[in-house]
Write a protein that holds these residues in place. Structure first.
Motif, mmCIF file in Angstrom:
data_model
loop_
_atom_site.group_PDB
_atom_site.id
_atom_site.type_symbol
_atom_site.label_atom_id
_atom_site.label_comp_id
_atom_site.label_asym_id
_atom_site.label_seq_id
_atom_site.Cartn_x
_atom_site.Cartn_y
_atom_site.Cartn_z
ATOM 1 N N PRO A 271 0.842 -1.208 0.000
ATOM 2 C CA PRO A 271 0.000 0.000 0.000
ATOM 3 C C PRO A 271 0.876 1.257 0.000
ATOM 4 N N LYS A 272 0.334 2.334 -0.604
ATOM 5 C CA LYS A 272 1.126 3.575 -0.750
ATOM 6 C C LYS A 272 1.687 4.101 0.573
ATOM 7 N N GLU A 273 0.834 4.009 1.630
ATOM 8 C CA GLU A 273 1.258 4.608 2.903
ATOM 9 C C GLU A 273 2.399 3.850 3.587
ATOM 10 N N LEU A 274 2.735 2.659 3.092
ATOM 11 C CA LEU A 274 3.804 1.879 3.731
ATOM 12 C C LEU A 274 5.139 2.626 3.694
ATOM 13 N N LYS A 276 5.765 5.503 4.407
ATOM 14 C CA LYS A 276 5.945 6.412 5.551
ATOM 15 C C LYS A 276 6.157 5.650 6.853
ATOM 16 N N SER A 277 6.111 4.333 6.797
ATOM 17 C CA SER A 277 6.200 3.564 8.049
ATOM 18 C C SER A 277 7.656 3.244 8.395
ATOM 19 N N TRP A 285 4.453 -6.080 7.230
ATOM 20 C CA TRP A 285 3.539 -6.129 6.074
ATOM 21 C C TRP A 285 4.055 -7.140 5.046
#
Ligand code: GLU
Length: 319
Positions: A271-274, A276-277, A285
């Motif tokens: 997912p795109k937001e990964l 930023k993790s 994930w």
């Protein structure tokens, strides 16, 4: 009742970089692919530094590779195995083959070999000139293993069924070079056996080497691991990323974009937001969502490292 028995690992994978430079995107893809295959099956992931040839080694590269893997959250199991410390094991395997009369010294020059008119799967096929002549055993000879024409077959987890007739497709190949250094083909077989590797996941540039390795495993009485050859990352002109093609080292100060690119290259859809993790959330994930069945079944794949995207049009042109 709690299960107090230790769990026996049925999966032992490994990553075996050569310290010819720091980790680049191409070697990162192999590291990530082999790591996820091992860890998603609760297996072990071993690390071996293939520093057989001091002339090709870049000082400091081994340490740099280890540090990068740690920063990227890829911790290996057990001790690192260094090929430069394994000469005695290679010598023992070499002597075992010599006892079986499978080896012979070869004094053909590079030019004589390159001039062979038979071109096989991996360049000129050695015609076997020295197999039939009695070469005085001198220190300056290379040593080759006799091959035959029985088919060597295996099913690669991605590249399907592979068959080679070693004598015709490759020729008798070198196990000890004229300078005394044991060849990669021998060292890798001895080390995979010593480390009890059950699954080899590596770049498809080594697909053509696998039959040679299976042949040696059989001669030495070792078992054969299963093989998965991942697509090799190529640049815009179709060259494998390497130090020679000036591949950029992996930037340890900003690991997320490169980790994301590596699993996208391997056909995963994070997912795109990964991005930023944290590195730890990335691995969580990746391990939960790893789908080896979506890895591209190709020998090479273009990756636009500069922009971080794969462009369909260029990809089709190159692979
Ligand atoms: N040392 C080889 C490389 O860096 C890999 C060998 C292997 O995985 O068998 O390309």
């Amino acid at each position: 009742m709690p299960n107090s028995l230790p769990t026996l690992s049925v999966y032992r994978g490994r990553f075996a970089p050569s310290p010819t430079g720091p980790l680049h995107f191409g070697s990162l893809v192999t590291a990530v692919g082999s790591y996820l295959e091992a860890k998603s099956r609760r297996g072990e992931w071993l690390l071996r530094i293939e520093d057989l040839d001091p002339a090709r080694e870049i000082p400091g590269a081994s340490t740099a590779i280890l540090n990068t893997l740690v920063t990227l959250g890829m911790e290996w199991d057990g001790e690192v195995l260094y090929q430069s410390r394994r000469n005695e094991a290679y010598r023992a395997a070499f002597e075992a083959l010599e006892k079986q009369r499978m080896l012979y010294p070869c004094i053909c020059s590079r030019k004589e070999i390159a001039d062979s008119t038979i071109v096989g799967m991996d360049g000129p096929v050695y015609s076997g000139t020295c197999r039939a002549r009695s070469v005085p055993i001198e220190d300056s000879a290379a040593w080759r293993v006799r091959t035959d024409n029985y088919p060597v077959e295996f099913t690669d987890a991605l590249q399907s069924r592979i068959q080679q007739h070693l004598r015709a497709d490759i020729g008798d190949f070198v196990l000890r070079r004229a300078d005394g250094i044991f060849a990669y083909q021998l060292a890798v077989v001895v080390d995979d056996a010593e480390q009890c590797v059950t699954h080899v996941v590596r770049g498809a540039d080594l697909l053509n080497s696998t039959s040679r390795q299976i042949y040696l495993q059989r001669l030495l009485g070792y078992s054969t691991p299963t093989y998965m050859h991942l697509p090799v990352v190529v640049n815009a002109v179709g060259e494998k990323l390497s130090k020679q093609t000036r591949a950029m080292p992996v930037d340890s100060s900003d690991p997320m974009p490169q980790l994301i690119m590596a699993i996208r290259f391997l056909g995963q859809t994070p997912p795109k937001e990964l991005i930023k993790s944290s590195v730890a959330s990335f691995w969580k994930w990746a391990l939960e969502n790893w789908k080896p069945e979506t890895i591209p079944r190709k020998k090479c794949e273009f990756a636009d490292i500069a922009y971080g995207v794969n462009t369909q049009a260029r990809r089709q042109l190159l692979c």
